[in-house]
Design an enzyme around this catalytic site. Structure first.
Site, PDB file in Angstrom:
ATOM      1  CB  SER A 138      -0.802   0.017   1.103  1.00 54.15           C
ATOM      2  OG  SER A 138      -1.538   1.221   1.458  1.00 54.15           O
ATOM      3  CE1 TYR A 164      -3.891  -2.576   5.239  1.00 55.02           C
ATOM      4  CE2 TYR A 164      -3.328  -0.350   4.784  1.00 55.02           C
ATOM      5  CZ  TYR A 164      -3.755  -1.605   4.289  1.00 55.02           C
ATOM      6  OH  TYR A 164      -3.801  -1.644   2.958  1.00 55.02           O
TER       7      TYR A 164
HETATM    8  N1  LIG Z   1      -8.870  -0.867  -1.211  1.00 53.79           N
HETATM    9  C1  LIG Z   1      -7.831  -0.011  -0.867  1.00 53.79           C
HETATM   10  O1  LIG Z   1      -7.902   1.367  -0.946  1.00 53.79           O
HETATM   11  C2  LIG Z   1      -6.384  -0.671  -0.619  1.00 53.79           C
HETATM   12  C3  LIG Z   1      -5.330   0.395  -0.866  1.00 53.79           C
HETATM   13  C4  LIG Z   1      -4.103   0.004  -0.835  1.00 53.79           C
HETATM   14  C5  LIG Z   1      -3.949  -1.433  -0.583  1.00 53.79           C
HETATM   15  N2  LIG Z   1      -4.867  -2.401  -0.514  1.00 53.79           N
HETATM   16  C6  LIG Z   1      -4.631  -4.079  -0.424  1.00 53.79           C
HETATM   17  O2  LIG Z   1      -5.044  -4.488  -1.547  1.00 53.79           O
HETATM   18  C7  LIG Z   1      -5.306  -5.947  -0.838  1.00 53.79           C
HETATM   19  C8  LIG Z   1      -6.714  -6.350  -1.447  1.00 53.79           C
HETATM   20  O3  LIG Z   1      -7.648  -5.366  -0.726  1.00 53.79           O
HETATM   21  P1  LIG Z   1      -9.067  -4.906  -1.281  1.00 53.79           P
HETATM   22  O4  LIG Z   1      -9.227  -3.502  -1.113  1.00 53.79           O
HETATM   23  O5  LIG Z   1      -9.508  -5.830  -2.415  1.00 53.79           O
HETATM   24  O6  LIG Z   1     -10.109  -5.453   0.069  1.00 53.79           O
HETATM   25  P2  LIG Z   1     -11.269  -6.358   0.219  1.00 53.79           P
HETATM   26  O7  LIG Z   1     -12.222  -5.963  -0.772  1.00 53.79           O
HETATM   27  O8  LIG Z   1     -11.463  -6.288   1.781  1.00 53.79           O
HETATM   28  O9  LIG Z   1     -10.818  -7.810   0.068  1.00 53.79           O
HETATM   29  C9  LIG Z   1      -9.929  -8.494   0.954  1.00 53.79           C
HETATM   30  C10 LIG Z   1      -9.817  -9.778   0.431  1.00 53.79           C
HETATM   31  O10 LIG Z   1      -8.777 -10.568   1.391  1.00 53.79           O
HETATM   32  C11 LIG Z   1      -9.319 -11.680   1.993  1.00 53.79           C
HETATM   33  N3  LIG Z   1      -8.898 -11.964   3.020  1.00 53.79           N
HETATM   34  C12 LIG Z   1      -8.846 -11.176   4.316  1.00 53.79           C
HETATM   35  N4  LIG Z   1      -8.333 -12.115   5.252  1.00 53.79           N
HETATM   36  C13 LIG Z   1      -7.882 -13.104   4.899  1.00 53.79           C
HETATM   37  C14 LIG Z   1      -7.434 -14.247   5.468  1.00 53.79           C
HETATM   38  N5  LIG Z   1      -6.778 -14.324   6.717  1.00 53.79           N
HETATM   39  N6  LIG Z   1      -7.063 -15.354   4.634  1.00 53.79           N
HETATM   40  C15 LIG Z   1      -7.519 -15.331   3.337  1.00 53.79           C
HETATM   41  N7  LIG Z   1      -7.928 -14.212   2.954  1.00 53.79           N
HETATM   42  C16 LIG Z   1      -8.354 -13.189   3.369  1.00 53.79           C
HETATM   43  C17 LIG Z   1     -10.841 -11.251   1.938  1.00 53.79           C
HETATM   44  O11 LIG Z   1     -11.531 -12.552   2.022  1.00 53.79           O
HETATM   45  P3  LIG Z   1     -12.979 -12.739   2.688  1.00 53.79           P
HETATM   46  O12 LIG Z   1     -14.099 -12.423   1.985  1.00 53.79           O
HETATM   47  O13 LIG Z   1     -12.926 -13.859   3.234  1.00 53.79           O
HETATM   48  O14 LIG Z   1     -12.751 -11.877   3.984  1.00 53.79           O
HETATM   49  C18 LIG Z   1     -10.987 -10.540   0.644  1.00 53.79           C
HETATM   50  O15 LIG Z   1     -11.122 -11.591  -0.340  1.00 53.79           O
HETATM   51  C19 LIG Z   1      -5.094  -6.025   0.095  1.00 53.79           C
HETATM   52  O16 LIG Z   1      -3.964  -6.598   0.630  1.00 53.79           O
HETATM   53  C20 LIG Z   1      -5.419  -4.597   0.932  1.00 53.79           C
HETATM   54  O17 LIG Z   1      -4.532  -4.141   1.860  1.00 53.79           O
HETATM   55  C21 LIG Z   1      -5.950  -2.089  -0.734  1.00 53.79           C
END
Ligand SMILES: NC(=O)c1ccc[n+]([C@@H]2O[C@H](COP(=O)([O-])OP(=O)(O)OC[C@H]3O[C@@H](n4cnc5c(N)ncnc54)[C@H](OP(=O)(O)O)[C@@H]3O)[C@@H](O)[C@H]2O)c1
Length: 245
Positions: free
Chosen positions: A137, A150
């Site tokens: 991130s 985080y």
């Molecule tokens: N959205 C943003 O603004 C943003 C910005 C910077 C970085 N990121 C990073 O991008 C990545 C994806 O995030 P996103 O925005 O797509 O978030 P999201 O929509 O909340 O999706 C998170 C995903 O991670 C899975 N997950 C969480 N805990 C887990 C575990 N213990 N074991 C296996 N799977 C797990 C969730 O599965 P479940 O459905 O089972 O919970 C879901 O599929 C993350 O690493 C996040 O930190 C996101």
């Protein structure tokens, strides 16, 4: 470097929604041969398989469970690309009452999950001279104090990415770090700000993989903030610090 995803085997963690789902969709479009959609929500994964049932295979994976990782490593015979995307953001600060347990949970999922999974799948990635993509991130470049613990877990992912890249260079395994700003997923549903679309982020990540870009800032916010960082890291720290009010 020029690398084609056509015909490749790719594993995406956290594939049932958000950026992970968008990555699966983009990988189908680029002609990946086999996409392992990993996650812990079997209903959500079943819907992802339906996007291309002959290509996408659901894989049960809670990234903090050693048994799941072992089982997965035993099952896969070939892998070209591992995308460590699964993550959690709890929205807790370091001074909050629950900060210790939250910091520990975020470290377990966001940092130790990718470290453990990558270690288990490394023999396959070495054999294919493949790639590891770690989704960190922009908060891993400078701490975002509204999400302090985080951010620390994402800084750990950044450091893991740098170290792994140096270790694997000689083995021909490419290691990419991804540093998004706000993306429109469930993770940011409570934040009122401009957000990139998951589809755009996925496209830019995969473009970077195919052209060999090690560090991906996939949206306007992360690009602007990284420019600040390059000029003056202290200024970015202060700018993010001001968001606490
Ligand atoms: N959205 C943003 O603004 C943003 C910005 C910077 C970085 N990121 C990073 O991008 C990545 C994806 O995030 P996103 O925005 O797509 O978030 P999201 O929509 O909340 O999706 C998170 C995903 O991670 C899975 N997950 C969480 N805990 C887990 C575990 N213990 N074991 C296996 N799977 C797990 C969730 O599965 P479940 O459905 O089972 O919970 C879901 O599929 C993350 O690493 C996040 O930190 C996101």
């Amino acid at each position: 470097m020029s690398y084609s995803l056509q015909g490749k085997s790719v594993l995406v963690t956290g594939a049932n929604r958000g950026i992970g789902k968008a990555l699966v969709q983009a990988l189908i479009e680029r002609g990946a041969k086999r996409i392992y959609a990993a996650g812990r929500n079997s209903e959500g994964l079943a819907a992802i398989v339906q996007l291309a049932p002959s290509i996408v295979e659901a894989v049960q994976l809670e990234v903090t469970r050693a048994e799941d990782i072992q089982q997965l490593a035993g099952k896969l015979k070939q892998l070209d690309v591992l995308i460590n995307n699964a993550g959690i953001a709890t929205g807790i600060t370091f001074s909050a009452e629950t900060s210790l347990s939250i910091a520990s949970a975020e470290m377990a999922v966001n940092y130790f999950g990718p470290v453990h999974l990558t270690h288990a799948l490394l023999p396959l990635l070495r054999a294919s001279k493949g790639a590891v993509v770690n989704v960190s991130s922009i908060a891993g470049i400078a701490n975002f104090p509204i999400l302090g613990p985080y951010s620390a877990s994402k800084a750990a992912v950044h450091s893991f990415t740098q170290g792994l890249r140096a270790e694997l260079r000689g083995a021909g395994v490419f290691v990419q770090g991804v540093y998004p700003g706000p993306v429109d997923t469930d993770m940011t549903k409570d934040f009122e700000m401009d957000k990139a679309s998951p589809a755009d982020v996925a496209r830019i990540v995969l473009n970077g993989l195919e052209t060999g870009d090690e560090d991906i800032f996939p949206d306007a916010f992360s690009q602007a903030m990284y420019e600040v960082f390059k000029q003056n890291p202290k200024q970015l720290e202060q700018q993010f610090g001001q968001m606490l009010g």
